[in-house]
Design a protein around this motif. Structure first.
Motif, mmCIF file in Angstrom:
data_model
loop_
_atom_site.group_PDB
_atom_site.id
_atom_site.type_symbol
_atom_site.label_atom_id
_atom_site.label_comp_id
_atom_site.label_asym_id
_atom_site.label_seq_id
_atom_site.Cartn_x
_atom_site.Cartn_y
_atom_site.Cartn_z
ATOM 1 N N ASN A 53 0.825 -1.205 0.000
ATOM 2 C CA ASN A 53 0.000 0.000 0.000
ATOM 3 C C ASN A 53 0.863 1.261 0.000
ATOM 4 O O ASN A 53 0.534 2.255 -0.627
ATOM 5 N N TRP A 54 1.925 1.174 0.773
ATOM 6 C CA TRP A 54 2.799 2.335 0.882
ATOM 7 C C TRP A 54 3.458 2.601 -0.464
ATOM 8 O O TRP A 54 3.594 3.732 -0.915
ATOM 9 N N GLY A 55 3.867 1.486 -1.128
ATOM 10 C CA GLY A 55 4.508 1.612 -2.426
ATOM 11 C C GLY A 55 3.553 2.094 -3.507
ATOM 12 O O GLY A 55 3.949 2.755 -4.458
ATOM 13 N N ALA A 56 2.280 1.741 -3.355
ATOM 14 C CA ALA A 56 1.308 2.064 -4.400
ATOM 15 C C ALA A 56 1.039 3.565 -4.479
ATOM 16 O O ALA A 56 0.739 4.097 -5.544
ATOM 17 N N ARG A 57 1.143 4.255 -3.364
ATOM 18 C CA ARG A 57 0.981 5.720 -3.297
ATOM 19 C C ARG A 57 -0.315 6.176 -3.981
ATOM 20 O O ARG A 57 -0.308 7.014 -4.881
ATOM 21 N N VAL A 58 -1.417 5.582 -3.529
ATOM 22 C CA VAL A 58 -2.719 5.881 -4.136
ATOM 23 C C VAL A 58 -3.063 7.359 -3.982
ATOM 24 O O VAL A 58 -3.638 7.974 -4.871
ATOM 25 N N TRP A 59 -2.692 7.915 -2.815
ATOM 26 C CA TRP A 59 -3.058 9.313 -2.540
ATOM 27 C C TRP A 59 -2.433 10.286 -3.526
ATOM 28 O O TRP A 59 -3.016 11.296 -3.860
ATOM 29 N N GLU A 60 -1.241 9.933 -4.001
ATOM 30 C CA GLU A 60 -0.589 10.825 -4.961
ATOM 31 C C GLU A 60 -1.304 10.796 -6.302
ATOM 32 O O GLU A 60 -1.550 11.816 -6.916
ATOM 33 N N ARG A 61 -1.683 9.568 -6.717
ATOM 34 C CA ARG A 61 -2.365 9.432 -7.994
ATOM 35 C C ARG A 61 -3.700 10.169 -7.988
ATOM 36 O O ARG A 61 -4.125 10.721 -8.976
ATOM 37 N N GLU A 62 -4.309 10.169 -6.815
ATOM 38 C CA GLU A 62 -5.598 10.837 -6.710
ATOM 39 C C GLU A 62 -5.468 12.328 -6.986
ATOM 40 O O GLU A 62 -6.261 12.924 -7.706
ATOM 41 N N LYS A 63 -4.432 12.890 -6.369
ATOM 42 C CA LYS A 63 -4.203 14.326 -6.559
ATOM 43 C C LYS A 63 -4.020 14.629 -8.030
ATOM 44 O O LYS A 63 -4.580 15.565 -8.574
#
Lengths: 450, 192
Positions: free
Chosen positions: A143-153
């Protein structure tokens, strides 16, 4: 206060964390402690003990582990603040002690976690629960590697940009994907075709296998949302649509209207705490259906609604029953109730039988009901509830002596209970006042003879 | 007011739940009580002593309730008691000492004692006294249909009830029963 440097996570009334948009719950560990290293003033403000830990795609949420929901407090560490995850120590010592995982967190200059970090500290997660730690660490790393929050931005800024592009292209007859200028009916047709092809492609991709479907889930939800919006705005502009089309549209709308639970509690994610967490999630979920059905809902109906909302992660009836019976232990506003007939329902704790009885009494003393009685169906229509439920209410009212029954070829009908008003020492006596006298007036009225 | 022959029916006779056995205890107790009163009242005015459960009994169905739907005449009809309900109400009378008795083990016939046997015996004694019949001899049939009993409760009294009362009095030494000349009639000799 312990953990004061961590931002507070919002909880629902039943003690489940409220997730951010697009956030998905992945794993759950019980009995976790957060133990920072370094100088005391900073570390004591981050130190957290005896809580259970929920790993989501965005955050590590620490919920203090108490059975009373009202006393629950929670704080979280955004995964964005995690700068490094150390390897899980594998030594002889760790074989006997609790597993420990070191993480490096970025901290603001004021010593708070989250936001812009200027300094970094190392904290240790001590996992005292008997859960599968390795699986958790893997998931954490993933999850940490996936960095979903960054992609969302990114996608947020992209979508706002693209909508501008669409608008401009709509106004100036547009270009297709190959940069060719298309105009007129042909252009519209081609655009439609292109859209259709891309939709078709994503559908095909999605159904290739289940894993692919799961990874496509988000896209599918977005597609469904888009279709729904289109359907909602459809009727106003499409005047030529025939009845059949309208029918299928309505059907489609029905399918899409119920937006499911984004992050269902599963056995995989919650492990040993499964039923407890399921119970809390269910308590949150039932509120809206309960309101809609007048404060009481059949357990079977609830089972269908809940599983519908969960999509693919279905639960068994037994799990539902266990989750419901756990409510007694939590401070939730709903409860499970079993009628004498064995029918089980979910109702609000504030729901009172007296109120229902008052409404039944009103219904049963209407002139036509005095004469002909009421059936469960009649009561269901007036009270706005399911016939099966109405029958339970009527039977309860009967057992309290409010009603009595008549079984005839007309069916099962309920009448106001006159027996207490009739005197046994003088069976011909009728008091001037009272429901008995009213009943006689109604029963002998000409409408009966016609 | 609805009547059944010359019998005045109470208003609740038109109340449909009156004809359905109520499951709730308090309600049922009251219902049974009302049925007991009505059965005794009716039998007394109509001089009925035996109710057969499988026979038509006018009190056990209310055509006024029945007639609200003309198409129903098949198995169970509205406003009429089921066999179970009839038995329940009569059993309640039986359980109240001296009010009724089953005539057979299968509970198909019920003897209704709107006067208890003891009361019947007292009526008999008064009848003997009023007519100066001490020391004289009468047949059982004469008591039931003779000119002396005309206009009294004894007129047309059920033979079973009369024999019970007579046997009670014989036991007390107030009279003697002996076989008469005809095969099916007994003679009674009243003592002083």
């Amino acid at each position: 206060m312990a953990g004061a440097a961590l931002p507070t996570a919002e909880l629902t009334t039943s003690g489940r964390p409220i997730l951010l948009p697009n956030e998905i719950e992945c794993s759950l560990l019980s009995n976790v402690e957060l133990e920072p290293e370094g100088s005391p003033p900073l570390s004591s403000s981050i130190h957290l003990r005896s809580s259970f830990l929920i790993l989501t795609t965005h955050r590590l949420i620490f919920v203090s582990d108490s059975s009373a929901a009202a006393a629950n407090t929670a704080s979280y560490v955004p995964l964005a603040s995690v700068t490094h995850i150390f390897l899980l120590k594998k030594s002889i010592k760790s074989m006997f002690g609790s597993p420990r995982l070191k993480v490096q967190l970025s901290v603001g200059s004021d010593g708070r976690v989250g936001g812009m970090g200027t300094r970094s500290i190392v904290a240790t997660l001590v996992m005292r629960g008997k859960d599968d730690v390795e699986a958790f660490v893997d998931k954490f790393r993933q999850n940490w590697g996936a960095r979903v929050w960054e992609r969302e931005k990114e996608s947020e800024s992209a979508s706002s940009g693209s909508s501008l592009v669409v608008e401009s292209s709509a106004s100036s007859s547009g270009f297709d994907s190959r940069g060719m200028r298309v105009v007129g009916v042909a252009g519209i047709l081609r655009r439609e075709q292109e859209m259709w092809e891309s939709t078709d492609k994503s559908l095909q991709d999605a159904f290739q296998d289940l894993n692919a479907l799961m990874s496509k889930a988000k896209e599918m939800v977005m597609l469904a949302e888009k279709m729904r919006l289109k359907l909602l705005s459809g009727p106003s502009q499409a005047g030529s649509s025939n009845d059949e089309e309208l029918g299928s549209k309505e059907e489609m709308q029905d399918w899409l209207l119920s937006v499911g639970i984004v992050s269902p509690v599963t056995k995989e994610s919650a492990g040993a705490l499964y039923h407890q967490q399921l119970s809390r999630q269910l308590a949150d979920f039932v509120k809206i259906p309960l309101e809609r059905s007048g404060g009481m809902i059949n357990l079977i109906d609830m089972y269908c609604l809940f599983n519908r909302a969960r999509g693919t992660e279905l639960i068994s009836p037994e799990d539902l029953l266990r989750a419901c019976s756990l409510w007694e232990k939590f401070d939730v506003p709903v409860m499970l109730r079993k009628f004498d007939s064995g029918v089980m329902i979910i109702q609000n704790k504030s729901h009172s039988d007296e109120e229902v009885f008052a409404r039944i009494k009103l219904l049963i003393t209407r002139p036509d009901a005095l004469q002909m009685g009421v059936s469960a169906g009649d009561a269901a229509m007036t009270l706005g509830i399911a016939p099966a439920m109405a029958k339970e209410h009527l039977l309860t009212a009967e057992s309290r002596g409010l009603l009595c029954r008549d079984i005839s070829p007309d069916g099962f009908r309920f009448y106001i209970n006159l027996f207490p008003e009739i005197r046994t020492d003088d069976i011909y006596l009728v008091k001037d006042q009272g429901i008995y006298a009213t009943w006689i007036k109604c029963a002998s009225s000409p409408s009966r003879l016609q | 007011m609805q009547t059944l022959g010359n019998f005045k029916l109470p208003p609740f006779f038109n109340y449909p739940p009156y004809f359905t056995l109520q499951p709730v205890r308090d309600t049922r107790e009251k219902q049974v009580q009302l049925w007991k009163e009505l059965i005794l009242d009716y039998c007394k005015t109509q001089k009925i002593s035996v109710i057969g459960l499988e026979e038509e009994f006018p009190l056990f169905s209310n055509p006024a309730i029945e007639s609200k739907d003309l198409f129903i005449n098949l198995c169970i009809s509205a406003g009429s008691l089921t066999h179970e309900a009839r038995e329940a109400f009569l059993a309640a009378l039986v359980s109240e000492a001296g009010r009724a008795e089953w005539l057979d083990k299968g509970h198909r016939k019920c003897l209704i004692l709107w006067h208890r046997i003891q009361d019947w015996a007292d009526i008999l004694l008064n009848f003997v006294k009023d007519n100066g019949l001490e020391d004289s001899v009468m047949t059982v049939e004469e008591i039931r249909s003779g000119p002396e009993s005309r206009g009294t409760d004894l007129q047309g009294v059920d033979r079973i009830i009369l024999m019970r009362a007579l046997k009670l009095l014989e036991h007390k030494g107030k009279l003697a029963i002996f076989k008469g000349t005809s095969a099916d009639d007994e003679g009674i000799k009243f003592s002083r």
